[in-house]
Design an enzyme around this catalytic site. Structure first.
Site, PDB file in Angstrom:
ATOM      1  CB  CYS A  36      54.461  74.129  33.299  1.00 50.36           C
ATOM      2  SG  CYS A  36      52.668  74.741  33.953  1.00 50.36           S
TER       3      CYS A  36
ATOM      4  CD  GLU B 229      51.488  73.486  40.910  1.00 50.61           C
ATOM      5  OE1 GLU B 229      51.674  72.647  39.877  1.00 50.61           O
ATOM      6  OE2 GLU B 229      50.767  73.360  41.590  1.00 50.61           O
TER       7      GLU B 229
ATOM      8  CD  GLU C 260      59.413  72.063  31.222  1.00 45.35           C
ATOM      9  OE1 GLU C 260      60.351  72.555  32.111  1.00 45.35           O
ATOM     10  OE2 GLU C 260      58.159  72.171  31.403  1.00 45.35           O
TER      11      GLU C 260
ATOM     12  CE  LYS D 285      63.262  85.629  42.326  1.00 47.38           C
ATOM     13  NZ  LYS D 285      63.462  86.406  40.971  1.00 47.38           N
TER      14      LYS D 285
HETATM   15  O1  TXE Z   1      63.463  78.988  35.857  1.00 46.87           O
HETATM   16  P1  TXE Z   1      63.852  78.762  37.184  1.00 46.87           P
HETATM   17  P2  TXE Z   1      64.341  79.876  34.598  1.00 46.87           P
HETATM   18  C1  TXE Z   1      61.826  75.780  32.933  1.00 46.87           C
HETATM   19  C2  TXE Z   1      62.244  76.132  31.334  1.00 46.87           C
HETATM   20  C3  TXE Z   1      63.212  77.081  31.295  1.00 46.87           C
HETATM   21  C4  TXE Z   1      63.963  76.737  32.470  1.00 46.87           C
HETATM   22  C5  TXE Z   1      64.802  77.758  33.202  1.00 46.87           C
HETATM   23  O2  TXE Z   1      62.636  74.761  30.903  1.00 46.87           O
HETATM   24  O3  TXE Z   1      64.133  76.765  30.201  1.00 46.87           O
HETATM   25  O4  TXE Z   1      62.931  76.439  33.417  1.00 46.87           O
HETATM   26  O5  TXE Z   1      63.921  78.981  33.321  1.00 46.87           O
HETATM   27  C6  TXE Z   1      63.766  82.103  40.744  1.00 46.87           C
HETATM   28  N1  TXE Z   1      66.168  80.205  44.853  1.00 46.87           N
HETATM   29  N2  TXE Z   1      60.894  76.375  33.186  1.00 46.87           N
HETATM   30  O6  TXE Z   1      65.856  79.984  34.686  1.00 46.87           O
HETATM   31  O7  TXE Z   1      65.460  78.918  37.608  1.00 46.87           O
HETATM   32  C7  TXE Z   1      64.136  82.820  39.500  1.00 46.87           C
HETATM   33  O8  TXE Z   1      64.699  84.087  39.577  1.00 46.87           O
HETATM   34  C8  TXE Z   1      64.795  80.730  44.730  1.00 46.87           C
HETATM   35  C9  TXE Z   1      59.609  75.826  33.510  1.00 46.87           C
HETATM   36  O9  TXE Z   1      63.506  81.249  34.574  1.00 46.87           O
HETATM   37  O10 TXE Z   1      63.161  77.880  37.668  1.00 46.87           O
HETATM   38  C10 TXE Z   1      62.647  82.963  39.037  1.00 46.87           C
HETATM   39  O11 TXE Z   1      61.952  83.980  39.726  1.00 46.87           O
HETATM   40  N3  TXE Z   1      64.661  81.332  43.544  1.00 46.87           N
HETATM   41  C11 TXE Z   1      58.647  76.448  34.137  1.00 46.87           C
HETATM   42  C12 TXE Z   1      61.955  81.516  39.353  1.00 46.87           C
HETATM   43  O12 TXE Z   1      62.808  81.113  40.445  1.00 46.87           O
HETATM   44  C13 TXE Z   1      65.223  81.117  42.426  1.00 46.87           C
HETATM   45  C14 TXE Z   1      58.380  78.080  34.145  1.00 46.87           C
HETATM   46  C15 TXE Z   1      62.091  80.492  38.236  1.00 46.87           C
HETATM   47  O13 TXE Z   1      63.066  80.448  37.716  1.00 46.87           O
HETATM   48  C16 TXE Z   1      66.259  80.394  42.671  1.00 46.87           C
HETATM   49  C17 TXE Z   1      59.815  78.746  33.754  1.00 46.87           C
HETATM   50  C18 TXE Z   1      67.025  79.920  43.814  1.00 46.87           C
HETATM   51  N4  TXE Z   1      67.988  79.297  44.205  1.00 46.87           N
HETATM   52  C19 TXE Z   1      60.692  77.866  33.520  1.00 46.87           C
HETATM   53  N5  TXE Z   1      66.861  80.288  41.305  1.00 46.87           N
HETATM   54  C20 TXE Z   1      57.156  75.939  34.534  1.00 46.87           C
HETATM   55  N6  TXE Z   1      57.127  74.648  34.280  1.00 46.87           N
HETATM   56  O14 TXE Z   1      56.190  76.622  34.021  1.00 46.87           O
HETATM   57  C21 TXE Z   1      66.041  80.921  40.617  1.00 46.87           C
HETATM   58  N7  TXE Z   1      64.983  81.566  41.537  1.00 46.87           N
END
Ligand code: TXE
Length: 411
Positions: free
Chosen positions: A206, A172, A304, A97
């Protein structure tokens, strides 16, 4: 590389990541698949010596089964490859996904996998929103393992949901990684590493080196050099080859980054450069921002930002530097800049971080494990360690004597 350009274009247009960066990441994707293809027939079980001479005991790695791969928008294809390559090498099947913001490369990559002869159904993509589609994967009893990269908050809810079926998880998550510059550092090398650590990917990585801990004797000169270089960063369209920093991914992220900067100002940080939106550009751009006077308890030192924002703090002693670096709930990475061979190893040993880079930053290899301490994650990706995450270990006992035992004795 035949499809590199097309995949990189899709990635850049979906995520706003620089096309140059996306191209480099596609070459990594190929390297990761190459490494795990090589490992597939070398990751084996072992024969176990026991004190029971009439028994043969061996282990076998067994594919964990169906793997749910949930990835974010910042490096969609590469972070997916970090999971899909070892999972396929281990013999698992996959349901990916991708982020709802960046679904195209997971789909395009599927076409390539089909063309490569991967059996039908081994790699599947389901697009959609996290709370609906992602949650359906993590809670599904037919999914045996979830491999997730994303925010710490979502990672924890993914972990809780997976636990309802004891589904295996690797996570991660976020970071607040420190770059520590000692008074005996090669300053030019450190400046390069600091710029790379915080401004690549517009800070949306990250492992962003988002906290700079600098020895007090270097503070003013280092900050003024960093400010001079940050002001020269060429901001613009991600598909222009001259651009050094593109926009952030979307309005939500734009608002979040600006909000974190405002809070830092309210809490007493000084904006040395940036701090807002660059003039004359249309899109979700944020200026490269350097904040000084940051105290460890401030939000910008603890949370972050996921944007091009560097929080600078001073230290006097090595112990103080280590304490500051470890003063976070995260523990993904750290950079240490010093030419003293004793010090760099001593400091590396004391840092609570999954990766410590010494006189370098952001070096990767498919062979080197990657993951976080604390709220930065659970488990490791990459290297042989990643294979363990996609296998169960089966232990097989074979009776060799051909005799029967007293059924009421355990020896
Ligand atoms: O991340 P999410 P988002 C951090 C960064 C950013 C914040 C929000 O600070 O501002 O996260 O970003 C899926 N069950 N990082 O909203 O929510 C979602 O669809 C299962 C740090 O994009 O963590 C996506 O495919 N899956 C990070 C994935 O999870 C779910 C990189 C990541 O989304 C879900 C990105 C659920 N309940 C953002 N809810 C890093 N550290 O590398 C969401 N998803």
């Amino acid at each position: 590389m035949r499809d590199g350009e097309r995949l990189a274009q899709l990635e850049a247009r979906d995520s706003g990541r620089l096309l140059n960066d996306a191209k480099a990441q596609i070459t990594f994707v190929a390297e990761w698949f190459n490494y795990y293809a090589g490992l597939a027939d070398k990751y084996t079980g072992e024969t176990i010596s026991t004190d029971q001479k009439d028994m043969l005991v061996y282990t076998e790695p067994v594919p964990v089964g169906v793997v749910g791969v949930i990835v974010p928008w910042n490096a969609p294809l590469l972070l997916m490859a970090w999971k899909v390559a070892p999972a396929l090498a281990a013999g698992c099947t996959i349901v990916v996904k991708p982020s709802d913001y960046t679904p195209t490369t997971a789909l395009a990559f599927g076409e390539l996998l089909s063309e490569s002869g991967l059996p039908k159904g081994a790699y599947n993509v389901v697009t959609g929103f996290g709370p609906a589609v992602g949650q359906a994967i993590t809670a599904h009893p037919g999914v045996n393992k979830v491999a997730f990269t994303g925010s710490t908050a979502t990672g924890i809810s993914v972990g809780k949901s997976a636990m309802t079926n004891l589904t295996r998880v690797t996570l991660e998550l976020g970071g607040k990684s420190a770059q520590i510059v000692f008074e005996d550092a090669d300053i030019e090398a450190a400046i390069n590493g600091i710029m790379n650590g915080i401004f690549i990917g517009t800070g949306q990585t990250c492992i962003a080196g988002s906290r700079l801990l600098v020895h007090e004797s270097l503070h003013d000169s280092l900050v003024s050099e960093l400010v001079a270089r940050a002001r020269k960063i060429r901001i613009g369209s991600p598909v222009d080859s001259m651009t050094q920093m593109g926009p952030v991914v979307n309005k939500i992220q734009h608002d979040k980054v600006l909000d974190r900067i405002e809070t830092a100002k309210l809490e007493g940080a000084t904006v040395e450069c940036g701090g807002g939106v660059p003039p004359g550009l249309e899109g979700w751009f944020v200026e490269p921002t350097i904040l000084t006077g940051v105290r460890p308890e401030m939000e910008v030192a603890q949370e972050e930002v996921f944007g091009p924002v560097l929080a600078v703090m001073k230290f006097r002693t090595e112990d103080e530097a280590i304490a500051l670096a470890n003063n976070t709930k995260y523990g993904l990475a750290a950079g240490v800049w010093s030419q003293n061979v004793h010090r760099v190893h001593r400091v590396a040993r004391s840092l609570r971080a999954g990766t410590v880079w010494i006189n370098t930053y952001r070096a990767y290899s498919p062979a080197a494990p990657f993951g976080g301490f604390g709220l930065s994650g659970l488990g490791r990706e990459n290297g042989i360690e990643a294979m363990r995450a996609y296998c169960e270990t089966k232990t097989v006992w074979v009776e060799l004597a051909g005799s029967t035992r007293d059924p009421f004795s355990i020896r």
